[in-house]
Write an enzyme that holds these catalytic residues in place. Structure first.
Site, PDB file in Angstrom:
ATOM      1  N   GLY A  27       0.726  -1.644  -0.134  1.00 28.57           N
ATOM      2  CA  GLY A  27       0.002   0.176   0.060  1.00 28.57           C
ATOM      3  C   GLY A  27       0.929   1.345  -0.205  1.00 28.57           C
ATOM      4  O   GLY A  27       2.427   1.177  -0.162  1.00 28.57           O
ATOM      5  N   HIS A  33       4.698   1.724  -8.223  1.00 32.30           N
ATOM      6  CA  HIS A  33       2.936   0.585  -8.256  1.00 32.30           C
ATOM      7  C   HIS A  33       2.673   0.210  -9.414  1.00 32.30           C
ATOM      8  O   HIS A  33       2.751  -0.549  -9.499  1.00 32.30           O
ATOM      9  CB  HIS A  33       2.266   0.501  -6.259  1.00 32.30           C
ATOM     10  CG  HIS A  33       3.274   1.018  -5.541  1.00 32.30           C
ATOM     11  ND1 HIS A  33       3.318   1.178  -4.758  1.00 32.30           N
ATOM     12  CD2 HIS A  33       4.081  -0.445  -5.179  1.00 32.30           C
ATOM     13  CE1 HIS A  33       4.113   1.274  -3.227  1.00 32.30           C
ATOM     14  NE2 HIS A  33       4.058  -0.011  -3.726  1.00 32.30           N
TER      15      HIS A  33
HETATM   16  P1  AMP Z   1       6.130  -2.638  -2.024  1.00 30.80           P
HETATM   17  O1  AMP Z   1       4.527  -1.752  -1.493  1.00 30.80           O
HETATM   18  O2  AMP Z   1       6.649  -1.454  -1.399  1.00 30.80           O
HETATM   19  O3  AMP Z   1       6.344  -3.923  -1.066  1.00 30.80           O
HETATM   20  O4  AMP Z   1       5.992  -2.366  -3.132  1.00 30.80           O
HETATM   21  C1  AMP Z   1       5.030  -3.695  -4.144  1.00 30.80           C
HETATM   22  C2  AMP Z   1       5.779  -4.019  -4.843  1.00 30.80           C
HETATM   23  O5  AMP Z   1       6.225  -2.229  -5.803  1.00 30.80           O
HETATM   24  C3  AMP Z   1       7.584  -4.343  -5.155  1.00 30.80           C
HETATM   25  O6  AMP Z   1       7.074  -5.147  -6.544  1.00 30.80           O
HETATM   26  C4  AMP Z   1       8.657  -3.354  -5.285  1.00 30.80           C
HETATM   27  O7  AMP Z   1       9.129  -3.498  -5.553  1.00 30.80           O
HETATM   28  C5  AMP Z   1       7.815  -2.350  -6.814  1.00 30.80           C
HETATM   29  N1  AMP Z   1       8.546  -0.824  -6.632  1.00 30.80           N
HETATM   30  C6  AMP Z   1       8.362  -0.383  -5.577  1.00 30.80           C
HETATM   31  N2  AMP Z   1       8.920   0.473  -5.821  1.00 30.80           N
HETATM   32  C7  AMP Z   1       9.350   0.981  -6.456  1.00 30.80           C
HETATM   33  C8  AMP Z   1      10.023   1.689  -7.881  1.00 30.80           C
HETATM   34  N3  AMP Z   1      10.073   2.814  -7.724  1.00 30.80           N
HETATM   35  N4  AMP Z   1       9.698   1.035  -9.345  1.00 30.80           N
HETATM   36  C9  AMP Z   1       9.328  -0.086  -9.430  1.00 30.80           C
HETATM   37  N5  AMP Z   1       8.805  -0.715  -8.666  1.00 30.80           N
HETATM   38  C10 AMP Z   1       8.758  -0.689  -7.610  1.00 30.80           C
END
Ligand code: AMP
Length: 271
Positions: A27, A33
């Site tokens: 989230g 995301h």
């Molecule tokens: P999180 O909500 O931080 O667990 O991230 C969910 C997904 O979004 C994970 O696969 C992360 O690697 C991806 N994600 C988070 N930040 C970025 C970003 N800046 N660029 C690309 N993917 C991202």
């Protein structure tokens, strides 16, 4: 768009669908995301986004309790992005017993770099991702290269456990100054954002230097001169996440460290 709360609701809603793209998140959604969601939207009939701050991947003393929560805004973002289902479970829906079957991250690759500084983190990540995969049963799941070691380990889990899921790796989304987007960036003050920018600067420097310098230690020395953060590690790894002393084709350079009390990670790949 439908919001689902329990595994049973997800199962019922997705019954009979065979072209499902899944984006697991914690989230506080941002453009990073969103890029995963858009890719899923383009490649699948049904798009499912999960929003769950998973307690088992946080260590004692980490930011589990204060992790940013923006469910209202997240729902709007998903709606605009044409998501079909958001899955927002409670902890008790995902963890029904204290004495459950556990997943262990691999002993070497799960306990170096991020796993060294956050021992057990990847056990929790793999545990929740496997649970989510079994609930959603997607054909494709989307993960960001931002969490490069996580992406590597999830691909390994899929392979080792013979899961029938395609893992789609998505490029890192950055702000106009180069800062990799992260939900944790909301913890940063204006001054800390400036310091955090030194991370992508150091990574770009590493990429430039690597065209002429192959000795990893020499490149690290130069990176440390520009970094304005409390560095935990700078590492160079190959595609199999083996640490390298010499730069080679497709080396990924990773940085982790603290800006104030906020822990940030980032990486770039040398092509
Ligand atoms: P999180 O909500 O931080 O667990 O991230 C969910 C997904 O979004 C994970 O696969 C992360 O690697 C991806 N994600 C988070 N930040 C970025 C970003 N800046 N660029 C690309 N993917 C991202």
């Amino acid at each position: 768009m439908t919001i689902l709360h329990t595994p049973q609701e997800v199962r019922e809603a997705l019954k009979g669908h065979s072209n499902i793209g899944f984006v697991p998140t914690m989230g506080a959604l941002h453009q990073g995301h969103l890029s995963l969601i858009q890719k899923a939207r383009a490649q699948n009939d049904i798009v499912v986004v999960s929003i769950f701050v998973n307690p088992t991947q946080f260590l004692e003393g980490e930011d589990f309790d204060k992790y940013p929560k923006k469910l209202e805004a997240d729902i709007k973002i998903c709606k605009v992005a044409n998501v079909d289902y958001i899955f927002v479970p409670n902890i008790s829906d995902m963890y029904t017993t204290l004495d459950e079957v556990l997943i262990k991250a691999p002993k070497v690759k799960g306990y170096i770099l991020e796993g060294h500084f956050r021992p057990g983190h990847f056990d929790g990540v793999l545990q929740i991702v496997l649970k989510l995969f079994n609930i959603v049963k997607p054909q494709r799941a989307y993960f960001g290269k931002k969490d490069a070691q996580q992406l590597y380990l999830i691909k390994q889990m899929v392979k080792d456990l013979f899961l029938d899921i395609e893992i789609v790796a998505c490029d890192i989304v950055r702000d106009k100054n180069g800062l990799a987007l992260s939900s944790r960036n909301s913890y940063l003050s204006a001054q800390e954002i400036q310091q955090a920018l030194s991370i992508s600067k150091a990574l770009k420097l590493a990429l430039q230097l690597s065209t002429t310098i192959k000795d990893v230690n020499k490149i690290k020395e130069e990176m440390l001169k520009v970094l304005q953060i409390d560095v935990q590690y700078i590492a160079f790894v190959d595609e199999e996440f083996n640490p390298l002393d010499t730069v080679q084709h497709k080396t990924t350079v990773l940085i982790a460290g603290y800006v104030g009390t906020t822990r940030l990670i980032d990486n770039m790949t040398i092509n």
